[in-house]
Design a protein around this motif. Structure first.
Motif, PDB file in Angstrom:
ATOM      1  N   CYS A 116       0.815  -1.213   0.000  1.00 42.60           N
ATOM      2  CA  CYS A 116       0.000   0.000   0.000  1.00 42.60           C
ATOM      3  C   CYS A 116       0.848   1.263   0.000  1.00 42.60           C
ATOM      4  CB  CYS A 116      -0.931   0.024   1.206  1.00 42.60           C
ATOM      5  SG  CYS A 116      -2.258  -1.151   1.020  1.00 42.60           S
ATOM      6  N   MET A 117       2.092   1.139   0.494  1.00 35.52           N
ATOM      7  CA  MET A 117       2.959   2.308   0.518  1.00 35.52           C
ATOM      8  C   MET A 117       3.801   2.400  -0.740  1.00 35.52           C
ATOM      9  SD  MET A 117       3.425   2.732   4.533  1.00 35.52           S
ATOM     10  CE  MET A 117       4.980   2.136   4.860  1.00 35.52           C
ATOM     11  N   SER A 118       3.736   1.365  -1.546  1.00 32.62           N
ATOM     12  CA  SER A 118       4.601   1.345  -2.725  1.00 32.62           C
ATOM     13  C   SER A 118       4.151   2.391  -3.739  1.00 32.62           C
ATOM     14  CB  SER A 118       4.587  -0.036  -3.369  1.00 32.62           C
ATOM     15  OG  SER A 118       3.331  -0.252  -3.957  1.00 32.62           O
ATOM     16  N   GLU A 119       5.100   2.782  -4.559  1.00 34.68           N
ATOM     17  CA  GLU A 119       4.826   3.808  -5.549  1.00 34.68           C
ATOM     18  C   GLU A 119       3.785   3.326  -6.547  1.00 34.68           C
ATOM     19  OE1 GLU A 119       7.561   6.107  -8.610  1.00 34.68           O
ATOM     20  OE2 GLU A 119       8.612   5.653  -6.738  1.00 34.68           O
ATOM     21  N   SER A 120       3.890   2.046  -6.918  1.00 33.12           N
ATOM     22  CA  SER A 120       2.973   1.538  -7.937  1.00 33.12           C
ATOM     23  C   SER A 120       1.529   1.558  -7.436  1.00 33.12           C
ATOM     24  CB  SER A 120       3.374   0.129  -8.382  1.00 33.12           C
ATOM     25  OG  SER A 120       3.106  -0.788  -7.353  1.00 33.12           O
ATOM     26  N   HIS A 121       1.358   1.260  -6.143  1.00 33.80           N
ATOM     27  CA  HIS A 121       0.013   1.291  -5.571  1.00 33.80           C
ATOM     28  C   HIS A 121      -0.522   2.728  -5.520  1.00 33.80           C
ATOM     29  CE1 HIS A 121      -3.354   0.221  -2.943  1.00 33.80           C
ATOM     30  NE2 HIS A 121      -3.050   1.320  -2.274  1.00 33.80           N
ATOM     31  N   GLN A 122       0.341   3.647  -5.124  1.00 33.55           N
ATOM     32  CA  GLN A 122      -0.072   5.053  -5.044  1.00 33.55           C
ATOM     33  C   GLN A 122      -0.490   5.576  -6.411  1.00 33.55           C
ATOM     34  OE1 GLN A 122      -0.234   6.806  -2.201  1.00 33.55           O
ATOM     35  NE2 GLN A 122       0.744   5.323  -0.846  1.00 33.55           N
ATOM     36  N   ARG A 123       0.262   5.156  -7.422  1.00 41.69           N
ATOM     37  CA  ARG A 123      -0.065   5.590  -8.772  1.00 41.69           C
ATOM     38  C   ARG A 123      -1.436   5.030  -9.174  1.00 41.69           C
ATOM     39  NH1 ARG A 123       3.875   3.425 -12.400  1.00 41.69           N
ATOM     40  NH2 ARG A 123       5.211   3.872 -10.641  1.00 41.69           N
ATOM     41  N   GLN A 124      -1.638   3.763  -8.806  1.00 36.71           N
ATOM     42  CA  GLN A 124      -2.896   3.102  -9.130  1.00 36.71           C
ATOM     43  C   GLN A 124      -4.071   3.816  -8.452  1.00 36.71           C
ATOM     44  OE1 GLN A 124      -2.364   0.662 -11.238  1.00 36.71           O
ATOM     45  NE2 GLN A 124      -4.532   0.322 -11.582  1.00 36.71           N
ATOM     46  N   MET A 125      -3.820   4.260  -7.214  1.00 37.29           N
ATOM     47  CA  MET A 125      -4.840   4.989  -6.457  1.00 37.29           C
ATOM     48  C   MET A 125      -5.249   6.255  -7.199  1.00 37.29           C
ATOM     49  SD  MET A 125      -5.787   4.008  -3.331  1.00 37.29           S
ATOM     50  CE  MET A 125      -5.842   5.346  -2.133  1.00 37.29           C
ATOM     51  N   GLN A 126      -4.244   6.918  -7.750  1.00 35.02           N
ATOM     52  CA  GLN A 126      -4.487   8.160  -8.454  1.00 35.02           C
ATOM     53  C   GLN A 126      -5.344   7.898  -9.697  1.00 35.02           C
ATOM     54  OE1 GLN A 126      -0.736   9.953  -9.040  1.00 35.02           O
ATOM     55  NE2 GLN A 126      -1.527  12.033  -8.882  1.00 35.02           N
TER      56      GLN A 126
END
Ligand SMILES: [Zn+2]
Length: 153
Positions: free
Chosen positions: A45-55
Motif C-alpha cells: 500500500c505504501m509502494s509507488e505503484s500502488h499510489q499511482r494506481q490509487m491516483q
C-alpha cells in the motif's frame, strides 16, 4: 474419522474456501495483487505503484460517477416521459417507481446525494419544471419533442 477425511469432497471444498479467503484477505483489488501477509500488504500500500494506481482510480471514479449520473438522469426522464408525460407529479412518486426497477442505478453512486438535489438539477437544466410545495417537490416533464413539433407545425 481418519486421515482419509482429508480427501473427502467436503474437506477439499473447505480447504479451497479457506485458501480463497486467505488470498482475498491480503489482496489489493485495485492493483489486482496478492500479498503474502499483513506486512506484505502494508508494504504494498505504501509502494509507488500502488499510489499511482490509487491516483488513476481516483480519476476513473469521477468518470464512473459521471456515467452513473448520466444513466440515472436518463432512466428517470425516460420513466417520466413514459408514465407521467403530461402530469405534475411528486418527485418521490416517480422515484419510488424508478427504484422498483431492479436494474436501476443507485442514487448513491451518482453525483446527487439526495432526491431534492437531483430535482433541483432537473429544474436548473430545464429538463423538468420543478416546484417546491409543502408536500414536497413536484415535477412536470418538459416535453421537448412536442415543443419542437408544435413550433414546426
Ligand atoms: Zn495496490
Amino acid at each position: 474419522m481418519g486421515k482419509n477425511d482429508f480427501l473427502t469432497p467436503k474437506a477439499i471444498a473447505n480447504r479451497i474456501k479457506a485458501k480463497g479467503l486467505q488470498k482475498l484477505r491480503w489482496y489489493c483489488q485495485m492493483c489486482q495483487k496478492h500479498c503474502r501477509d499483513e506486512n506484505g500488504f502494508k508494504c504494498h500500500c505504501m509502494s509507488e505503484s500502488h499510489q499511482r494506481q490509487m491516483q488513476i482510480f481516483g480519476e476513473n471514479s469521477n468518470r464512473i460517477v459521471d456515467g452513473n449520473s448520466e444513466e440515472f438522469e436518463q432512466s428517470f426522464l425516460d420513466l417520466m416521459k413514459r408514465s407521467h408525460r403530461f402530469s405534475r407529479i411528486a418527485a418521490t412518486v416517480v422515484y419510488n417507481e424508478y427504484i422498483n426497477d431492479r436494474h436501476h442505478v443507485l442514487m448513491n453512486s451518482t453525483e446527487w446525494a439526495t432526491l431534492t438535489e437531483f430535482v433541483k438539477h432537473l429544474g436548473r437544466t430545464g429538463k423538468c419544471k420543478v416546484e417546491e410545495t409543502p408536500k414536497g417537490w413536484f415535477i412536470t416533464y418538459i416535453d421537448r419533442d412536442s415543443e419542437t413539433l408544435s413550433r414546426r407545425g
